[in-house]
Design an enzyme around this catalytic site. Sequence first.
Site: not given
Length: 360
Positions: A66-68, A115, A143, A179, A264, A293
Site C-alpha cells: 500500500a502507498g504506491f 514519507n 488498505n 501510519s 526500506g 526492507g
Amino acid sequence: MYGLLRRLLFLLPPERVHKLVFAVLRGATAATPVRRMLTRWLGPTDPVLASTVFGVRFPGPLGLAAGFDKDGTGLDTWAAMGFGYAEVGTVTAHPQPGNPAPRLFRLPEDRALLNRMGFNNHGAGALAIRLARHHPEVPVGVNIGKTKTTPADQAVDDYRASARLVGPLASYLVVNVSSPNTPGLRDLQAVESLRPILAAVLAETSTPVLVKIAPDLSDSDVDEVADLAVELGLAGIVATNTTVSRDGLLTPGVGQLGAGGISGPPVAERSLEVLCRLYQRVGDRLTLISVGGIETAEDAWDRITAGASLLQGYTGFIYGGGLWSKHIHDGIARRLHQGGFGSLHEAVGSNAAERGRPPS
C-alpha cells in the site's frame, strides 16, 4: 540500464517522479495485448509459487505494498509488472489532500524513503467505483485508514464506512492503524482502542480482514495485538509499516527532513523480528504478510521461511526497477525447487524453529 535511469530520475523531486513513472506504467499497460504479454513475461508463472491464502488464490507471494497506488488508478497495471497481487490505498472514508509538500524524500545511501504523505486520497467511494469497473488479473487488497479530521472517538464509524464501501469489492481488507503520519493514529493500536474498530469492520464485511502494525511497537504490544487478532477471528496481520526510528541511517541531513516514516532496509531487521515473534505466537492461526526492507530474493526467502505466507514491497520496487518483482519471484522459485519443496506453503515457517524459542 535501470541504474542509469534511476540516477536521472533521482535528479527530480520524488513525488513528481512518482506521478510521472506511475503515469508511464499505466500508459504502457493500457492496451490489453501489451498487458497480457508483459504478464506472461514478468509474472509468476511457476506453479510452485502459487498459493491459496484466506480463501484467495495468489499466483505469486510478492505483492505491491500500500502507498504506491493510493486510489486504485493502476488496477490493471500490477499483474503486468510481475506482482502476484497488489494492495491499494490507504483510502479513508472521506477524501483528503494529505500533508503539505514536500512530503516524500529519498535516503539514497540507505536505499530508503522517508514519507509523511498523510493518507492523501480521493476517498473510499471513488475507489469503490474503480474496483467495480475493473477486473484485475491478480488479487487486489484494500488498505483503509482514518480520516484525519475524524476525532479518535469517532474512528470506529470512520473505518466502518470505508469497509462498507470497498469491502465487497476487495480480495481482502487491511485496517491501517500504524501510519506515523496521521496524528494520534498509532494510539489506535492499543488493544482497548483497536478492539471496537476491528469488530466493526468484521461486522461490516465478509471479506478477509487483516490489521497492519508498526515496527515501533514493543514486543508486549505486538503480543497483545496478535492475541486480539486471534480472539476476533481476523484473517491475519501485515507486519510492518514504516518506522519513526532514525537509528543507524547513513544518508546525511536526515534530521533536517522532519517527521515521517522510513521504509526500506533500515526497517528490515525489526520487521523480521516482529514476523518471527508473530509466527511463534500465532502463526498456526493467522496468515502473516511481511513487508519492510525486502530488496532481494534472499530477503524474500528469509521472510517466507520465518513464517510469511505473503510478501509486499514498495521501496524495493523504487530502487530495483521494473524487473524487481520478476527477480524476486524467480529467486523464490529457484530456492523452492533446490530445497525440495513441493509448494510455497511447505516452505512457510520452515526455518522458524532455528530463529529462537517461542516468546513467553
